[in-house]
Write a protein that holds these residues in place. Structure first.
Motif, PDB file in Angstrom:
ATOM      1  N   ASP A  92     -13.677   3.984 -13.445  1.00 42.55           N
ATOM      2  CA  ASP A  92     -14.191   3.255 -12.400  1.00 42.55           C
ATOM      3  C   ASP A  92     -13.659   1.824 -12.144  1.00 42.55           C
ATOM      4  OD1 ASP A  92     -15.824   2.014 -10.477  1.00 42.55           O
ATOM      5  OD2 ASP A  92     -17.850   2.752 -11.588  1.00 42.55           O
ATOM      6  N   ALA A  93     -12.355   1.635 -11.555  1.00 40.01           N
ATOM      7  CA  ALA A  93     -11.815   0.542 -11.299  1.00 40.01           C
ATOM      8  C   ALA A  93     -12.586  -0.737 -10.681  1.00 40.01           C
ATOM      9  CB  ALA A  93     -10.527   0.513 -10.491  1.00 40.01           C
ATOM     10  N   GLY A  94     -13.499  -0.272  -9.874  1.00 41.40           N
ATOM     11  CA  GLY A  94     -14.486  -1.125  -9.291  1.00 41.40           C
ATOM     12  C   GLY A  94     -15.134  -1.710  -9.972  1.00 41.40           C
ATOM     13  N   MET A  95     -15.771  -1.074 -11.000  1.00 39.88           N
ATOM     14  CA  MET A  95     -16.731  -1.780 -12.154  1.00 39.88           C
ATOM     15  C   MET A  95     -16.024  -2.888 -12.990  1.00 39.88           C
ATOM     16  SD  MET A  95     -18.306   0.313 -15.308  1.00 39.88           S
ATOM     17  CE  MET A  95     -19.524   1.017 -14.364  1.00 39.88           C
ATOM     18  N   VAL A  96     -14.588  -2.982 -12.948  1.00 46.58           N
ATOM     19  CA  VAL A  96     -13.889  -4.026 -13.908  1.00 46.58           C
ATOM     20  C   VAL A  96     -13.185  -4.891 -12.902  1.00 46.58           C
ATOM     21  CG1 VAL A  96     -13.984  -2.562 -16.093  1.00 46.58           C
ATOM     22  CG2 VAL A  96     -12.083  -2.289 -14.395  1.00 46.58           C
ATOM     23  N   GLU A  97     -13.301  -4.694 -11.674  1.00 46.59           N
ATOM     24  CA  GLU A  97     -12.669  -5.730 -10.887  1.00 46.59           C
ATOM     25  C   GLU A  97     -12.640  -7.142 -11.077  1.00 46.59           C
ATOM     26  OE1 GLU A  97     -10.731  -5.066  -6.272  1.00 46.59           O
ATOM     27  OE2 GLU A  97     -12.919  -4.431  -6.875  1.00 46.59           O
ATOM     28  N   GLU A  98     -13.881  -7.584 -11.571  1.00 45.14           N
ATOM     29  CA  GLU A  98     -14.174  -8.952 -12.026  1.00 45.14           C
ATOM     30  C   GLU A  98     -13.499  -9.558 -13.004  1.00 45.14           C
ATOM     31  OE1 GLU A  98     -15.924 -11.040  -9.896  1.00 45.14           O
ATOM     32  OE2 GLU A  98     -15.942  -9.482  -8.501  1.00 45.14           O
ATOM     33  N   ALA A  99     -12.676  -8.626 -13.807  1.00 47.50           N
ATOM     34  CA  ALA A  99     -12.027  -9.055 -14.826  1.00 47.50           C
ATOM     35  C   ALA A  99     -10.425  -9.434 -14.453  1.00 47.50           C
ATOM     36  CB  ALA A  99     -11.676  -7.701 -15.785  1.00 47.50           C
ATOM     37  N   PHE A 100     -10.271  -9.613 -13.198  1.00 49.71           N
ATOM     38  CA  PHE A 100      -9.067  -9.901 -12.847  1.00 49.71           C
ATOM     39  C   PHE A 100      -8.485 -11.314 -13.228  1.00 49.71           C
ATOM     40  CE2 PHE A 100      -5.916 -11.977  -9.627  1.00 49.71           C
ATOM     41  CZ  PHE A 100      -5.145 -10.911  -9.477  1.00 49.71           C
ATOM     42  N   GLY A 127      -4.749  -2.105 -10.454  1.00 51.46           N
ATOM     43  CA  GLY A 127      -3.908  -1.780  -9.267  1.00 51.46           C
ATOM     44  C   GLY A 127      -3.687  -0.226  -8.769  1.00 51.46           C
ATOM     45  N   ALA A 128      -3.285   0.434  -9.955  1.00 55.62           N
ATOM     46  CA  ALA A 128      -3.022   1.696  -9.495  1.00 55.62           C
ATOM     47  C   ALA A 128      -4.156   2.580  -9.020  1.00 55.62           C
ATOM     48  CB  ALA A 128      -2.682   2.692 -10.910  1.00 55.62           C
ATOM     49  N   SER A 129      -5.219   2.075  -8.878  1.00 57.96           N
ATOM     50  CA  SER A 129      -6.496   2.714  -8.454  1.00 57.96           C
ATOM     51  C   SER A 129      -6.702   2.955  -6.837  1.00 57.96           C
ATOM     52  CB  SER A 129      -7.879   2.096  -9.104  1.00 57.96           C
ATOM     53  OG  SER A 129      -7.932   0.773  -8.737  1.00 57.96           O
ATOM     54  N   SER A 130      -5.973   1.883  -6.086  1.00 63.83           N
ATOM     55  CA  SER A 130      -6.053   1.984  -4.535  1.00 63.83           C
ATOM     56  C   SER A 130      -4.976   1.146  -4.226  1.00 63.83           C
ATOM     57  CB  SER A 130      -7.504   1.586  -4.500  1.00 63.83           C
ATOM     58  OG  SER A 130      -7.589   0.025  -4.337  1.00 63.83           O
ATOM     59  N   PRO A 131      -4.666   1.405  -2.840  1.00 69.58           N
ATOM     60  CA  PRO A 131      -3.665   0.607  -2.281  1.00 69.58           C
ATOM     61  C   PRO A 131      -4.080  -0.842  -2.191  1.00 69.58           C
ATOM     62  CG  PRO A 131      -4.049   2.548  -0.917  1.00 69.58           C
ATOM     63  CD  PRO A 131      -5.283   2.667  -1.933  1.00 69.58           C
ATOM     64  N   GLU A 132      -5.284  -1.132  -1.925  1.00 63.55           N
ATOM     65  CA  GLU A 132      -5.780  -2.379  -1.661  1.00 63.55           C
ATOM     66  C   GLU A 132      -5.638  -3.144  -3.118  1.00 63.55           C
ATOM     67  OE1 GLU A 132      -7.297  -0.017   1.384  1.00 63.55           O
ATOM     68  OE2 GLU A 132      -7.620   0.076  -0.878  1.00 63.55           O
ATOM     69  N   ARG A 133      -5.971  -2.518  -4.210  1.00 56.29           N
ATOM     70  CA  ARG A 133      -6.034  -3.318  -5.613  1.00 56.29           C
ATOM     71  C   ARG A 133      -4.543  -3.443  -5.898  1.00 56.29           C
ATOM     72  NH1 ARG A 133     -10.613   0.262  -6.885  1.00 56.29           N
ATOM     73  NH2 ARG A 133     -12.559  -0.883  -6.477  1.00 56.29           N
ATOM     74  N   SER A 134      -3.603  -2.503  -5.512  1.00 56.05           N
ATOM     75  CA  SER A 134      -2.372  -2.498  -5.705  1.00 56.05           C
ATOM     76  C   SER A 134      -1.686  -3.987  -5.094  1.00 56.05           C
ATOM     77  CB  SER A 134      -1.458  -1.528  -5.467  1.00 56.05           C
ATOM     78  OG  SER A 134      -1.174  -1.218  -4.010  1.00 56.05           O
ATOM     79  N   ASP A 135      -1.991  -4.098  -4.142  1.00 64.11           N
ATOM     80  CA  ASP A 135      -1.444  -5.267  -3.259  1.00 64.11           C
ATOM     81  C   ASP A 135      -2.288  -6.532  -4.074  1.00 64.11           C
ATOM     82  OD1 ASP A 135      -0.213  -3.789  -1.377  1.00 64.11           O
ATOM     83  OD2 ASP A 135      -1.732  -3.992   0.148  1.00 64.11           O
ATOM     84  N   GLU A 163       3.741   4.609 -14.574  1.00 62.63           N
ATOM     85  CA  GLU A 163       2.131   4.820 -14.190  1.00 62.63           C
ATOM     86  C   GLU A 163       1.590   4.100 -13.044  1.00 62.63           C
ATOM     87  OE1 GLU A 163      -2.309   4.225 -16.036  1.00 62.63           O
ATOM     88  OE2 GLU A 163      -0.862   3.788 -17.277  1.00 62.63           O
ATOM     89  N   PHE A 164       2.118   2.964 -12.732  1.00 56.58           N
ATOM     90  CA  PHE A 164       1.741   2.364 -11.499  1.00 56.58           C
ATOM     91  C   PHE A 164       2.539   3.129 -10.461  1.00 56.58           C
ATOM     92  CE2 PHE A 164       2.447  -1.819  -8.807  1.00 56.58           C
ATOM     93  CZ  PHE A 164       1.232  -1.741  -8.622  1.00 56.58           C
ATOM     94  N   ILE A 169      -1.085   3.450  -4.838  1.00 55.99           N
ATOM     95  CA  ILE A 169      -0.597   2.274  -4.496  1.00 55.99           C
ATOM     96  C   ILE A 169      -0.122   2.140  -2.734  1.00 55.99           C
ATOM     97  CG2 ILE A 169      -0.031   1.394  -6.729  1.00 55.99           C
ATOM     98  CD1 ILE A 169       2.981   1.739  -6.194  1.00 55.99           C
ATOM     99  N   SER A 170      -0.041   1.061  -2.378  1.00 55.01           N
ATOM    100  CA  SER A 170       0.195   0.822  -0.932  1.00 55.01           C
ATOM    101  C   SER A 170       1.926   1.191  -0.673  1.00 55.01           C
ATOM    102  CB  SER A 170      -0.234  -0.509  -0.322  1.00 55.01           C
ATOM    103  OG  SER A 170       0.676  -1.484  -0.996  1.00 55.01           O
ATOM    104  N   GLU A 171       2.171   1.401   0.409  1.00 57.04           N
ATOM    105  CA  GLU A 171       3.696   1.398   0.695  1.00 57.04           C
ATOM    106  C   GLU A 171       4.264  -0.022   0.679  1.00 57.04           C
ATOM    107  OE1 GLU A 171       5.318   4.046   1.337  1.00 57.04           O
ATOM    108  OE2 GLU A 171       3.613   5.502   1.147  1.00 57.04           O
ATOM    109  N   THR A 172       3.564  -1.029   0.965  1.00 51.72           N
ATOM    110  CA  THR A 172       4.122  -2.382   0.648  1.00 51.72           C
ATOM    111  C   THR A 172       4.364  -2.550  -0.877  1.00 51.72           C
ATOM    112  OG1 THR A 172       2.965  -3.216   2.506  1.00 51.72           O
ATOM    113  CG2 THR A 172       3.767  -4.873   1.197  1.00 51.72           C
TER     114      THR A 172
END
Length: 206
Positions: A92-100, A127-135, A163-164, A169-172
């Motif tokens: 659950d990457a969203g759960m730990v996003e505040e650790a950034f 970052g590997a969990s979604s395009p937005e987080r990868s950016d 792994e990443f 991850i996003s195309e960018t």
């Protein structure tokens, strides 16, 4: 970068404690993370990391306390907590996003390569969990690649980058990763060239 100068004391019964942890024990371990005793914080963080590797659900209720523990002064508490957060990021990457922010600070720790690597691994999994987080993570991940290129921990960083590249991850970000790693794939030496070429091949073949 400076070498690690922090010892890694481990409670003699840490392994047993991790395999037979109860909710009461877990609560006590988490409470110790904010205690005044440095050694106890280190021992507790180590056991919590072992628990997370066995059953990450046992640490899910304590995300806020774990994120707070990223600001402890001793290296071991931070790298063990980052390892725990990395396990949580897989489910659950969203759960730990505040650790950034705490992870970013640890990524550039001047005294501990282990802390830096643990932070890098966490950010990669986040970052590997979604395009937005990868950016979101790519800027500091890219900076770390440049800062620690060729350092002793760089081989393990390349493993994490593989792994990443396979993540969501996003195309960018994928294009930026290919550009960064592609140079070493063509011009690097030794393991740097071999592993970089494997990353490039895996991404292009995906």
């Amino acid at each position: 970068m400076a070498a690690d100068n922090v010892a890694s004391p481990i409670s003699p019964d840490a392994e047993n404690q991790a395999s037979s942890v109860t909710p009461e024990v877990m609560a006590a371990l988490v409470e110790a993370l904010s205690g005044a005793n440095r050694r106890r914080r280190q021992e507790a963080s180590h056991t919590i990391a072992l628990v997370a590797a066995q059953d990450v659900n046992l640490v899910r209720p304590y995300v806020d306390e774990l994120i707070d523990a990223l600001y402890r002064p001793e290296a071991q508490t931070r790298w063990e907590v980052l390892s725990t957060l990395s396990e949580l990021a897989l489910v659950d990457a969203g759960m730990v996003e505040e650790a950034f922010d705490g992870a970013e600070a640890s990524l550039f720790d001047e005294d501990s390569a282990i802390v830096r690597l643990a932070a890098f691994r966490f950010l990669i999994r986040l970052g590997a969990s979604s395009p937005e987080r990868s950016d979101k993570v790519w800027g500091i991940v890219d900076e770390a690649i440049q800062c620690y290129h060729g350092d002793p921990e760089y081989r393990d960083m390349l493993v994490a980058l593989s792994e990443f590249g396979k993540g969501s991850i996003s195309e960018t970000t994928r294009d930026a990763l290919l550009t960064r790693i592609g140079f070493d794939a063509d011009n690097g030496r030794g393991y740097v060239r071999i592993m970089s070429a494997e990353i490039v091949a895996n991404i292009k073949g995906a």
